[in-house]
Design a protein around this motif. Structure first.
Motif: not given
Length: 142
Positions: A24-30, A72-74, A90-94, A128-141
């Motif tokens: 989707n054009g993103g590259l998360p860095d964090m 790339g590196d996170l 998260i891609e911080k620039q957005y 500014t570009a929601e699709a550039s970031s993402g998430a993993v949900f429902d992880l064990t705690t």
């Protein structure tokens, strides 16, 4: 998307989100995780081909601050203010802080020898570009 079952954080889950963001054009860095999943990242196997950076005079056995992916590196950050069950890529620039009302200072009065003031502002997070970031949900705690 959220599911009913919990799952352990793995490199496959992280790489799936990185792939989706890249397409989707993103590259998360964090990568932001809670304390339990920060520890779990250090135990993810398969790091033998990744870069190992060792700084002098730093005791960091079992600590991961950079997670290498095919895209790339996170930088891995522990965040106490998010749900432990979530891992945010998260891609911080957005992501920007936007002010609805700038800082303003108002004098409230004199208390003893002191002038008291109130400082207030209205602001929010702009993505500014929601699709550039993402998430993993429902992880064990645990």
């Amino acid at each position: 998307a959220s599911t009913d079952g919990l799952r352990a954080l793995s490199s496959d889950l992280i790489n799936d989100v990185m792939t989706s963001a890249f397409q989707n054009g993103g590259l998360p860095d964090m990568l932001m995780v809670g304390p339990v999943n920060k520890v779990k990242i250090a135990s993810i196997t398969g790091r033998s081909s990744a870069r190992d950076v060792i700084e002098p005079n730093v005791a960091g056995l079992g600590s991961i601050t950079v997670f290498a992916t095919p895209f790339g590196d996170l930088n891995v950050h522990c965040n106490l203010f998010q749900r432990e069950r979530d891992a945010l890529l998260i891609e911080k620039q957005y992501h920007k802080v936007r002010f609805l009302r700038n800082y303003e200072s108002t004098e409230l009065g004199i208390v003893g020898d002191e002038n008291t003031r109130s400082v207030r502002a209205e602001y929010g997070l702009e993505v500014t570009a929601e699709a550039s970031s993402g998430a993993v949900f429902d992880l064990t705690t645990t």
